[in-house]
Design an enzyme around this catalytic site. Structure first.
Site, PDB file in Angstrom:
ATOM      1  N   GLY A 134       0.800  -1.217   0.000  1.00 30.79           N
ATOM      2  CA  GLY A 134       0.000   0.000   0.000  1.00 30.79           C
ATOM      3  C   GLY A 134       0.834   1.269   0.000  1.00 30.79           C
ATOM      4  O   GLY A 134       0.341   2.337  -0.366  1.00 30.79           O
ATOM      5  N   HIS A 135       2.078   1.168   0.402  1.00 30.74           N
ATOM      6  CA  HIS A 135       2.993   2.305   0.392  1.00 30.74           C
ATOM      7  C   HIS A 135       3.874   2.278  -0.855  1.00 30.74           C
ATOM      8  O   HIS A 135       4.233   3.331  -1.387  1.00 30.74           O
ATOM      9  CB  HIS A 135       3.879   2.268   1.641  1.00 30.74           C
ATOM     10  CG  HIS A 135       3.126   2.417   2.916  1.00 30.74           C
ATOM     11  ND1 HIS A 135       3.240   3.519   3.737  1.00 30.74           N
ATOM     12  CD2 HIS A 135       2.226   1.603   3.527  1.00 30.74           C
ATOM     13  CE1 HIS A 135       2.456   3.379   4.795  1.00 30.74           C
ATOM     14  NE2 HIS A 135       1.836   2.208   4.690  1.00 30.74           N
ATOM     15  N   ASP A 175       8.983   7.628   3.770  1.00 30.96           N
ATOM     16  CA  ASP A 175       7.669   7.311   4.320  1.00 30.96           C
ATOM     17  C   ASP A 175       7.533   7.791   5.759  1.00 30.96           C
ATOM     18  O   ASP A 175       8.512   7.846   6.510  1.00 30.96           O
ATOM     19  CB  ASP A 175       7.442   5.798   4.259  1.00 30.96           C
ATOM     20  CG  ASP A 175       5.992   5.419   4.442  1.00 30.96           C
ATOM     21  OD1 ASP A 175       5.530   5.383   5.596  1.00 30.96           O
ATOM     22  OD2 ASP A 175       5.311   5.164   3.434  1.00 30.96           O
TER      23      ASP A 175
END
Length: 241
Positions: free
Chosen positions: A20-21, A127
C-alpha cells in the site's frame, strides 16, 4: 533546491515496505522521472524485484525516457527475529511479528545514511513510518519530505479525533458523534475508532506514530498520496491547520 535545473536534481524515494505504500511511490517515481528528474528508489533486495517490474522504462508524452534507478540495502530479518526473506509487511506469517518488523525497519537508518553520504541526493522523500529519516537526512544537509500514503481527508480526520477525543462524549460503541472542527459534518461511532486510540494504548506502534508526528514537524515538507482537485477542502484545511 528551487534554483537547480532538472538535470542536476536527484530525488531519493524511500518507501515503507508494504504494498500500500510501495504502489504510490512507484507512481511518484515515474512522475518525477517523466519530467527528466534523476530518480532513485531505495529499498531491500526482495522489494527491488517488485519495483523493477513496475518502473520499467517507457516513452512518456514529455519526450523523456523514464529511467529509475533502484538502490538496495539489506533488511535485517534475522537480527530482528523475522524469518529469512520476510522483507515486506504483507509477507509476515503472523500479526505478532509486526513489532519485529518495525524493529527491523528502524535498523535501516545506518545503511540509508551510507547511501545518502555516497550519492548526496537533492532531497529524500521518506515514508512517515521512518521518523528517523529526518535526522538521517539532516546529517548531510539534505531536506527530508514526509510521504503519506493516505489522503488529506484521512489525515485531517485522524488529527481532529486525536486532538479533541470526541469518542469520550458518547455513551455507547454505536452512538454517533461529529468529528469536531472538521469540515463536512463527518460522523463516526466509537466502534470505528481504533482501539489503540480510544484506549490510549502505549506500544511500539503508538510510539512510532508519535515519533512520526514529531519528525514531520521538523521535516522540510509533506507529500500526500492525493491531488488538489480530488479534495480541495481538506487539502486547504491540512495546509492551514
Amino acid at each position: 533546491m528551487g534554483s537547480e535545473s532538472h538535470d542536476s536534481v536527484h530525488i531519493f524515494l524511500f518507501p515503507f515496505l508494504a504494498h500500500g505504500h510501495m504502489i504510490p511511490v512507484s507512481d511518484m517515481a515515474k512522475l518525477f522521472a517523466s519530467h527528466g528528474v534523476k530518480t532513485t528508489i531505495v529499498t531491500t533486495p526482495q522489494n527491488a524485484l517488485r519495483f523493477a517490474k513496475t518502473t520499467q522504462s517507457r516513452k512518456p508524452t514529455s519526450g523523456f525516457e523514464i529511467e529509475i534507478e533502484i538502490k538496495t540495502i539489506e533488511f535485517p530479518c534475522e537480527e530482528a527475529g523475522l524469518p529469512k526473506g520476510c522483507e515486506n509487511l504483507d509477507l509476515l506469517p503472523s500479526p505478532e511479528l509486526v513489532d519485529n518488523f518495525l524493529k527491523a525497519s528502524r535498523l535501516l537508518q545506518a545503511p540509508l545514511e551510507l547511501l545518502l553520504k555516497e550519492l548526496k541526493p537533492s532531497c529524500l522523500v521518506a515514508d512517515m513510518f521512518f521518523p528517523w529519516a529526518t535526522e538521517a537526512a539532516a546529517k548531510f544537509g539534505i531536506p527530508r519530505l514526509v510521504f503519506h500514503g493516505t489522503s488529506f481527508f484521512s489525515l485531517c480526520a485522524s488529527e481532529c479525533v486525536r486532538l479533541h477525543e470526541p469518542y469520550k462524549s458518547v455513551s455507547s460503541e454505536t452512538e454517533p458523534f461529529v468529528i469536531p472542527n472538521l469540515p463536512g459534518g463527518i460522523e463516526l461511532t466509537r466502534s470505528q475508532v481504533p482501539d489503540f486510540v480510544k484506549n490510549n494504548v502505549v506500544n511500539d506502534l503508538t510510539q512510532l506514530l508519535k515519533d512520526a508526528k514529531e519528525s514531520e514537524l521538523k521535516s522540510y515538507g509533506v507529500v500526500v498520496n492525493s491531488f488538489y482537485e480530488l479534495e480541495p477542502v481538506y487539502a486547504d484545511y491540512y495546509r492551514n491547520g
